[in-house]
Design an enzyme around this catalytic site. Sequence first.
Site, short mmCIF file in Angstrom:
data_model
loop_
_atom_site.label_atom_id
_atom_site.label_comp_id
_atom_site.label_asym_id
_atom_site.label_seq_id
_atom_site.Cartn_x
_atom_site.Cartn_y
_atom_site.Cartn_z
N SER A 1 28.34 38.52 45.15
CA SER A 1 28.70 39.26 46.36
C SER A 1 27.85 40.52 46.48
CB SER A 1 30.18 39.64 46.34
OG SER A 1 30.43 40.48 47.44
N HIS B 1 26.82 35.75 48.74
CA HIS B 1 28.08 35.99 49.44
C HIS B 1 27.97 37.34 50.14
CE1 HIS B 1 32.44 35.50 50.12
NE2 HIS B 1 32.53 36.81 49.90
N ASP C 1 29.81 40.08 52.62
CA ASP C 1 31.10 40.55 53.11
C ASP C 1 30.93 41.48 54.31
OD1 ASP C 1 33.04 39.45 51.17
OD2 ASP C 1 31.85 40.60 49.73
N MET D 1 32.95 43.70 56.99
CA MET D 1 34.27 44.31 57.22
C MET D 1 34.20 45.25 58.42
SD MET D 1 35.04 45.45 53.33
CE MET D 1 34.82 44.32 51.94
N HIS E 1 31.31 36.02 54.82
CA HIS E 1 32.77 36.17 54.82
C HIS E 1 33.12 37.27 55.81
CE1 HIS E 1 36.46 37.56 52.20
NE2 HIS E 1 36.83 37.06 53.37
N MET F 1 35.52 39.65 57.56
CA MET F 1 36.84 40.30 57.49
C MET F 1 36.94 41.18 58.73
SD MET F 1 36.75 41.01 53.44
CE MET F 1 35.00 40.66 53.40
N MET G 1 41.60 34.20 48.71
CA MET G 1 41.39 35.58 48.28
C MET G 1 42.26 35.83 47.04
SD MET G 1 39.14 36.79 50.22
CE MET G 1 39.13 38.38 49.40
N GLY H 1 38.87 43.77 51.28
CA GLY H 1 38.50 45.13 51.72
C GLY H 1 37.66 45.88 50.70
N GLY I 1 35.73 45.17 43.08
CA GLY I 1 36.18 45.83 41.86
C GLY I 1 37.69 45.89 41.65
N ASP J 1 37.60 34.30 45.65
CA ASP J 1 36.92 35.57 45.95
C ASP J 1 37.78 36.76 45.53
OD1 ASP J 1 35.30 37.53 46.95
OD2 ASP J 1 35.61 37.03 49.08
N GLY J 2 37.29 37.48 44.51
CA GLY J 2 37.94 38.72 44.10
C GLY J 2 38.33 38.73 42.63
N SER K 1 31.38 42.81 41.39
CA SER K 1 31.21 43.82 40.34
C SER K 1 30.80 43.21 39.02
CB SER K 1 32.52 44.58 40.09
OG SER K 1 33.24 44.70 41.25
#
Length: 219
Positions: free
Chosen positions: A8, A33, A35, A37, A66, A68, A137, A142, A145, A175-176, A198
């Site tokens: 990511s 990936h 993100d 937002m 992705h 958001m 998720m 949002g 880490g 994811d996450g 991360s």
Amino acid sequence: MSKIIAPSILAADFCNLQRDVEMVNTSDAEWFHIDIMDGVFVPNISFGMPVLEAINKHANKFIDVHLMIVDPDRYTKTFADLGANMLTVHYEASTHLHRNIQNIKSYGMKAGVALNPHTPVHLLQDIIQDLDMVCLMSVNPGFGGQHFIENTYPKIKELRTLIEAKNASTLIEIDGGVNNKNAGKLIAQGADVLVAGSFVFKSNKPIETISELKQIANT
Ligand code: DX5
Ligand code: ZN
């Protein structure tokens, strides 16, 4: 099918973005990936179109975007033009999800739906056959880490059962909070794609870290 690692870019060093994109190019990862937002659907703003355009100039792998953002269908064509290969929208952010998915596919992109940690898998039972991917998720979207939410494991199993029951070929992405401690169990439950932010970019040796994840995922 071989399991996919998707670093990511949210966790990359934005002052050295080209370097980090090229690191992923030379690594064992198959996907980028990305993100996006909007500060409305999630309490954070990441980056937008000009940054994706810059990434796409250097990235030579599959681009997994992705979104958001609220009302994501407003930007389907924009992300197609920016080079997205997979466009994932949130179940919670799309009122006319079926139309949204068909629209994504009409631009030649793969279509994905992401579920927040509180959103049950069974809500996808009438659309699963139309989806190329479901992104579960494993943190609240949002921020990078964050800690992995353990309830993701039974959701993967339930989703795998739904996919098989409907004879679908949908990929399961997680994811996450993914790292070398939970990657094996995620795959064992039925995951196909592991996003890692991360864990990859905070590593001193990101190429080796990606290889480690890839190896765990494929043994
Ligand atoms: C969170 C994003 C994730 C994030 C993952 O909203 O969707 O893709 O970058 O980052 P880590 O791997 O650090 O949890
Ligand atoms: Zn993401």
